[in-house]
Structure formats: structure tokens, C-alpha cells
Design a protein around this motif. Structure first.
Motif, PDB file in Angstrom:
ATOM      1  N   VAL A  22      28.803  78.474  59.148  1.00  0.00           N
ATOM      2  CA  VAL A  22      29.324  78.155  60.308  1.00  0.00           C
ATOM      3  C   VAL A  22      28.945  77.259  60.769  1.00  0.00           C
ATOM      4  CG1 VAL A  22      29.940  79.401  62.568  1.00  0.00           C
ATOM      5  CG2 VAL A  22      30.619  80.803  60.523  1.00  0.00           C
ATOM      6  N   LEU A  23      27.437  77.265  60.719  1.00  0.00           N
ATOM      7  CA  LEU A  23      27.257  75.322  61.179  1.00  0.00           C
ATOM      8  C   LEU A  23      27.181  74.552  60.441  1.00  0.00           C
ATOM      9  CD1 LEU A  23      23.270  77.709  62.722  1.00  0.00           C
ATOM     10  CD2 LEU A  23      25.664  76.803  64.112  1.00  0.00           C
ATOM     11  N   ALA A  27      28.478  71.333  60.870  1.00  0.00           N
ATOM     12  CA  ALA A  27      27.739  69.200  60.563  1.00  0.00           C
ATOM     13  C   ALA A  27      28.406  69.069  60.923  1.00  0.00           C
ATOM     14  CB  ALA A  27      26.601  69.623  60.487  1.00  0.00           C
ATOM     15  N   ARG A  28      29.342  69.206  59.989  1.00  0.00           N
ATOM     16  CA  ARG A  28      30.534  68.608  58.105  1.00  0.00           C
ATOM     17  C   ARG A  28      31.790  67.769  59.072  1.00  0.00           C
ATOM     18  NH1 ARG A  28      29.844  72.316  53.094  1.00  0.00           N
ATOM     19  NH2 ARG A  28      28.346  71.203  52.583  1.00  0.00           N
ATOM     20  N   GLU A  29      31.392  68.402  60.175  1.00  0.00           N
ATOM     21  CA  GLU A  29      33.096  68.089  61.206  1.00  0.00           C
ATOM     22  C   GLU A  29      32.737  67.200  61.500  1.00  0.00           C
ATOM     23  OE1 GLU A  29      35.355  72.144  61.357  1.00  0.00           O
ATOM     24  OE2 GLU A  29      36.068  72.285  59.340  1.00  0.00           O
ATOM     25  N   ASP A  30      31.933  67.517  62.883  1.00  0.00           N
ATOM     26  CA  ASP A  30      31.318  66.598  64.102  1.00  0.00           C
ATOM     27  C   ASP A  30      29.981  66.677  64.291  1.00  0.00           C
ATOM     28  OD1 ASP A  30      33.931  68.411  65.212  1.00  0.00           O
ATOM     29  OD2 ASP A  30      32.984  69.945  65.417  1.00  0.00           O
ATOM     30  N   GLY A  31      29.096  66.202  63.287  1.00  0.00           N
ATOM     31  CA  GLY A  31      27.992  65.370  62.486  1.00  0.00           C
ATOM     32  C   GLY A  31      27.130  66.695  63.121  1.00  0.00           C
ATOM     33  N   TRP A  90      19.392  71.494  56.635  1.00  0.00           N
ATOM     34  CA  TRP A  90      20.397  70.306  56.287  1.00  0.00           C
ATOM     35  C   TRP A  90      19.946  70.050  54.772  1.00  0.00           C
ATOM     36  CZ3 TRP A  90      24.768  69.235  57.489  1.00  0.00           C
ATOM     37  CH2 TRP A  90      25.862  68.112  56.951  1.00  0.00           C
ATOM     38  N   ASN A  91      19.148  69.734  54.665  1.00  0.00           N
ATOM     39  CA  ASN A  91      18.760  69.031  53.006  1.00  0.00           C
ATOM     40  C   ASN A  91      19.197  70.258  52.032  1.00  0.00           C
ATOM     41  OD1 ASN A  91      18.347  66.787  54.140  1.00  0.00           O
ATOM     42  ND2 ASN A  91      16.092  67.188  54.444  1.00  0.00           N
ATOM     43  N   ARG A  92      18.713  71.179  51.987  1.00  0.00           N
ATOM     44  CA  ARG A  92      18.290  72.609  50.698  1.00  0.00           C
ATOM     45  C   ARG A  92      19.973  72.569  50.741  1.00  0.00           C
ATOM     46  NH1 ARG A  92      14.540  75.459  52.953  1.00  0.00           N
ATOM     47  NH2 ARG A  92      15.601  76.518  54.587  1.00  0.00           N
ATOM     48  N   SER A  93      20.872  73.078  52.383  1.00  0.00           N
ATOM     49  CA  SER A  93      22.659  73.511  51.704  1.00  0.00           C
ATOM     50  C   SER A  93      23.341  72.156  51.160  1.00  0.00           C
ATOM     51  CB  SER A  93      22.950  73.266  53.389  1.00  0.00           C
ATOM     52  OG  SER A  93      22.208  74.379  53.951  1.00  0.00           O
ATOM     53  N   THR A  94      22.932  70.775  51.556  1.00  0.00           N
ATOM     54  CA  THR A  94      23.454  69.785  51.478  1.00  0.00           C
ATOM     55  C   THR A  94      23.054  69.164  50.149  1.00  0.00           C
ATOM     56  OG1 THR A  94      22.419  68.389  52.713  1.00  0.00           O
ATOM     57  CG2 THR A  94      24.958  69.388  53.356  1.00  0.00           C
ATOM     58  N   LEU A  95      22.174  69.027  49.242  1.00  0.00           N
ATOM     59  CA  LEU A  95      21.341  68.843  47.597  1.00  0.00           C
ATOM     60  C   LEU A  95      22.377  68.391  46.858  1.00  0.00           C
ATOM     61  CD1 LEU A  95      18.680  68.603  46.579  1.00  0.00           C
ATOM     62  CD2 LEU A  95      18.623  70.713  46.232  1.00  0.00           C
ATOM     63  N   ASP A  96      23.427  69.502  46.487  1.00  0.00           N
ATOM     64  CA  ASP A  96      23.890  69.028  45.397  1.00  0.00           C
ATOM     65  C   ASP A  96      25.477  68.432  45.559  1.00  0.00           C
ATOM     66  OD1 ASP A  96      22.665  71.266  44.194  1.00  0.00           O
ATOM     67  OD2 ASP A  96      23.508  72.963  44.257  1.00  0.00           O
ATOM     68  N   GLU A  97      25.587  68.107  47.011  1.00  0.00           N
ATOM     69  CA  GLU A  97      26.734  66.626  46.996  1.00  0.00           C
ATOM     70  C   GLU A  97      26.533  64.899  46.497  1.00  0.00           C
ATOM     71  OE1 GLU A  97      27.176  67.191  51.297  1.00  0.00           O
ATOM     72  OE2 GLU A  97      27.937  69.529  51.167  1.00  0.00           O
TER      73      GLU A  97
END
Length: 97
Positions: A22-23, A27-31, A90-97
Motif C-alpha cells: 500500500v505504501l 509512493a509511486r502515485e504521489d511521490g 524504498w530502495n529494496r522494494s524498487t531495486l528491480d525497476e
């Protein structure tokens, strides 16, 4: 009794993952630095109840308890009454993007 404990631990872990998702979505939608109110997190997860059945209602406000637990593990942070992912999460969750 260990079987029940394992099921409970697994359910709590799934709810923690739901909070992170959810968070992350927010973060992706609103910054990246946007925060969410606990009630909005609970609504997204389906755990929010305006009124709980009693003070020991296990599901009415469980997202509050889990947010504090995730904070202890350094995965989320509270800013001005709202919640967001920590920089590390944030870094861990978006690592593969």
C-alpha cells in the motif's frame, strides 16, 4: 499449539507485506516522500473499522500495531502523523525497476 502460532505469524506477515505494498503504491502515485494516514492504509488493506467491537478487537485497528512493528524493523517511518517507506525499504522494494 505451535500450529496455531505458525498460522498467526504467517497471517501477520501477510498483513505486513500488504502495508508495504500500500505504501509503495502510494509512493509511486504521489511521490516518494508522500505519507499516508493510518486510517487510509487500513481502508486500502480492508482492516479499517470506524468503530471497533471492543478494545481487544484483533482486526479493527491491526494496521496501527503492524505499522509500529514495521517501524521497529526500519521498514516504515512516521512523519507528522502519516506513514511512508523508509529510504532503505524504498530502495529494496524498487531495486528491480
Amino acid at each position: 499449539m505451535d500450529h496455531v502460532r505458525l498460522l498467526t505469524d504467517g497471517a501477520l506477515a501477510q498483513l505486513e507485506v500488504a502495508i508495504i505494498h500500500v505504501l509503495l503504491k502510494n509512493a509511486r502515485e504521489d511521490g516518494r516522500h508522500t505519507c499516508m494516514r493510518p486510517s487510509d492504509i487500513g481502508r486500502e488493506m480492508g482492516t479499517y473499522r470506524r468503530r471497533t467491537l471492543s478494545s481487544d478487537d484483533p482486526f479493527g485497528r491491526i494496521h496501527h500495531k503492524l505499522l509500529r512493528r514495521l517501524k521497529e524493523f526500519g521498514r516504515v517511518e512516521s512523519v507528522n502523523g502519516g506513514w511512508r517507506l523508509t529510504e532503505a525499504e524504498w530502495n529494496r522494494s524498487t531495486l528491480d525497476e
